[in-house]
Enzyme design. Structure first.
Site, PDB file in Angstrom:
ATOM      1  N   ASP A  13     -15.123 -38.184 -36.164  1.00  0.00           N
ATOM      2  CA  ASP A  13     -15.561 -37.149 -37.121  1.00  0.00           C
ATOM      3  C   ASP A  13     -14.409 -36.532 -37.901  1.00  0.00           C
ATOM      4  O   ASP A  13     -14.502 -35.381 -38.335  1.00  0.00           O
ATOM      5  CB  ASP A  13     -16.336 -36.021 -36.407  1.00  0.00           C
ATOM      6  CG  ASP A  13     -17.484 -36.548 -35.593  1.00  0.00           C
ATOM      7  OD1 ASP A  13     -18.135 -37.482 -36.066  1.00  0.00           O
ATOM      8  OD2 ASP A  13     -17.716 -36.032 -34.484  1.00  0.00           O
ATOM      9  N   LYS A  16     -13.144 -39.897 -41.973  1.00  0.00           N
ATOM     10  CA  LYS A  16     -12.708 -41.225 -42.416  1.00  0.00           C
ATOM     11  C   LYS A  16     -13.566 -41.726 -43.575  1.00  0.00           C
ATOM     12  O   LYS A  16     -13.052 -42.389 -44.477  1.00  0.00           O
ATOM     13  CB  LYS A  16     -12.817 -42.234 -41.262  1.00  0.00           C
ATOM     14  CG  LYS A  16     -11.902 -41.926 -40.100  1.00  0.00           C
ATOM     15  CD  LYS A  16     -12.139 -42.861 -38.936  1.00  0.00           C
ATOM     16  CE  LYS A  16     -13.462 -42.660 -38.237  1.00  0.00           C
ATOM     17  NZ  LYS A  16     -13.611 -41.384 -37.508  1.00  0.00           N
ATOM     18  N   GLY A  40     -21.080 -42.090 -37.872  1.00  0.00           N
ATOM     19  CA  GLY A  40     -21.804 -41.469 -38.978  1.00  0.00           C
ATOM     20  C   GLY A  40     -20.799 -41.100 -40.037  1.00  0.00           C
ATOM     21  O   GLY A  40     -20.122 -40.092 -39.930  1.00  0.00           O
ATOM     22  N   HIS A  41     -20.630 -41.959 -41.025  1.00  0.00           N
ATOM     23  CA  HIS A  41     -19.616 -41.706 -42.049  1.00  0.00           C
ATOM     24  C   HIS A  41     -20.268 -41.048 -43.256  1.00  0.00           C
ATOM     25  O   HIS A  41     -21.186 -41.596 -43.848  1.00  0.00           O
ATOM     26  CB  HIS A  41     -18.908 -43.008 -42.426  1.00  0.00           C
ATOM     27  CG  HIS A  41     -18.063 -43.525 -41.293  1.00  0.00           C
ATOM     28  ND1 HIS A  41     -17.472 -44.753 -41.286  1.00  0.00           N
ATOM     29  CD2 HIS A  41     -17.704 -42.946 -40.125  1.00  0.00           C
ATOM     30  CE1 HIS A  41     -16.787 -44.911 -40.167  1.00  0.00           C
ATOM     31  NE2 HIS A  41     -16.931 -43.823 -39.441  1.00  0.00           N
ATOM     32  N   GLN A 224     -15.115 -43.834 -34.965  1.00  0.00           N
ATOM     33  CA  GLN A 224     -14.701 -42.993 -33.820  1.00  0.00           C
ATOM     34  C   GLN A 224     -13.208 -42.641 -33.956  1.00  0.00           C
ATOM     35  O   GLN A 224     -12.727 -42.537 -35.081  1.00  0.00           O
ATOM     36  CB  GLN A 224     -15.023 -43.667 -32.485  1.00  0.00           C
ATOM     37  CG  GLN A 224     -16.531 -43.758 -32.199  1.00  0.00           C
ATOM     38  CD  GLN A 224     -17.208 -44.959 -32.809  1.00  0.00           C
ATOM     39  OE1 GLN A 224     -16.727 -46.068 -32.732  1.00  0.00           O
ATOM     40  NE2 GLN A 224     -18.354 -44.753 -33.435  1.00  0.00           N
TER      41      GLN A 224
END
Ligand code: IMP
Length: 436
Positions: A13, A16, A40-41, A224
């Site tokens: 988080d 990225k 979750g990007h 991650q």
């Protein structure tokens, strides 16, 4: 230089997605190499927020080819939803997206096992995203997994699943109260999934070799973060893949030297979702303030993130285990108005001080941070576009975390939008630019 890796240098988080989206136009190819829909990007542009889980964050740029390599996972149902979401947003991934046929598939069975194990563990649960990540990677290394390319032959999927169930997996499901899947159902699912996914499945390794031979620049997109790495993170409170730069060549089937430089993304403070060690966590008023100001809720699960101060030993560890050449510091704007600021510069265990995270061993519950205080600033940073635009105290804070981490700062993010970014003029990113 041609090829750059962007990896998380904390507990995930870090932002990225924004960094990759921003610099993707400098590259021909963006490739994910590990993880699955636990990621979750978030990419924000044009006033809209887009959440990606499998698909590389380069997908919003027309000329960029997006690949997913063998070491990643896909959940076919979710991937199809993600593709549909992109189409709705006017983004056509077909023709620009290729997923390796060797990628392992997350089956409903894996999700059920993930959830059931977490429930069994109760207060000692890992706090996984319950997306089936651990069981799907376990199936892969235990050699009872199903690969994306296998979906082309639904009968084979049924056969392989029946073989796995017979080998003891059915007993495991029953013991955990998880439903035992019917091979015939899996075959039907496979057929439906393949209809949608066949056009985006192929030989990613070959395409990467061609890109490398032609000198087309490649961006390797991590998911991650370093402290969630299965080997070098805070085990067992980690994800189930190699999140570090060293995992890239193994996952993609390319030479290690293809990864020419590594950019580590860190928040200007720290967050973590799920259970596990987090020495600089603030469970009080300040943690709440960071959560609110930074909108710290998981992209994948919506869970409130645990919040705390910048952890220099953790950042140093990330620099070492990845060989980070530079840092991208995100969410810097969130710190405005917090005074004083703190940084953990080392750890104290049983009265003795250490500054190397790998010396903690299994003493995480006895770690106390060694704090350094910094004067805060009240000015908002959202409009800063050059390092000179930052207040002196903000510059000093940035310099200090860079010094403590042991890597220079190449990029600073001061808001979610693409424009809200400072690129250090003589930093690492100056070396990348698609020949222009
Ligand atoms: P899993 O990857 O779902 O098995 O979860 C293992 C641990 O990694 C849990 O603490 C999760 O919260 C954490 N995790 C997995 N993916 C992400 C991510 O993308 N961001 C932050 N934490 C993650």
């Amino acid at each position: 230089m041609n090829n750059l890796a962007v990896v998380g240098a904390q507990w995930g988080d870090e932002g990225k997605g924004k960094v990759v989206d921003l610099i993707a136009p400098r590259f021909s190819v963006v490739v994910r190499f590990q993880g699955g829909p636990n990621a979750g990007h978030t990419v924000v542009f044009g006033g809209r927020t887009h959440a990606l889980h499998h698909i590389p964050s380069g997908i919003f740029h027309d000329g960029v080819r997006c690949l997913v390599g063998a070491g990643a996972l896909v959940d076919p149902g979710r991937l199809i939803e993600e593709l549909d979401g992109l189409l709705e947003a006017g983004v056509a991934p077909r023709g620009r997206l290729l997923i390796s046929g060797k990628v392992h598939v997350i089956l409903p069975l894996h999700r059920a096992l993930d959830g059931a194990m977490e429930v069994r563990l109760g207060t000692s649960a890992i706090g996984t995203t319950r997306r089936g990540i651990g069981p799907a990677y376990a199936a892969k290394v235990q050699r009872w997994g199903i690969r994306l390319g296998d979906l082309a032959d639904p009968e084979r999927v049924a056969r392989e699943l029946a073989r796995a169930l017979d080998s003891g997996i059915a007993d495991w499901c029953r013991a955990l109260g998880a439903e035992v899947p019917e091979p015939a159902d899996a075959a039907r699912d496979a057929e439906a999934w393949w209809q949608r996914l066949a056009p985006v499945t192929g030989n990613v390794t070959r395409e990467l070799h061609e890109a490398l031979a032609a000198g087309r620049p490649i961006l390797f997109e991590g998911a991650q973060g370093a402290l969630l790495d299965v080997d070098h993170g805070t085990y067992p409170f980690v994800t189930s893949s190699s999140t570090v730069a060293g995992g890239i060549p193994a996952s993609l089937g390319i030479a290690p030297r293809a990864v020419e430089a590594v950019l580590g993304v860190v928040k200007a403070y720290a967050t973590r979702v799920g259970a596990g060690p987090f020495p600089t966590e603030d469970t009080g008023r300040l943690g709440d303030a960071l959560r609110k100001a930074g909108r710290e809720y998981g992209t994948t699960t919506g869970r409130p993130r645990r919040c705390g101060w910048f952890d220099a030993p953790a950042a140093r560890h990330a620099v070492q285990i990845n060989g980070l050449d530079a840092l991208a510091v995100t969410k810097f704007d969130v710190l405005s108005g917090i005074d004083p600021l703190r940084i953990a510069i080392g750890y104290r265990i049983d009265g003795g001080e250490i500054d190397d995270l790998s010396d903690v061993g299994d003493a995480w519950d006895r770690v106390e941070p060694v704090w350094e205080e910094h004067p805060g600033w009240s000015e908002p940073l959202a409009d800063a576009r050059r390092l000179e635009d930052l207040p002196a105290r903000a510059r000093a804070y940035l310099d200090r975390i860079s010094e403590l981490a042991g890597a220079p700062v190449a990029l600073v993010s001061v808001g979610p939008d693409r424009e809200q970014t400072i690129i250090a003029p003589d930093g690492l990113l100056g070396a990348f630019g698609r020949g222009d």
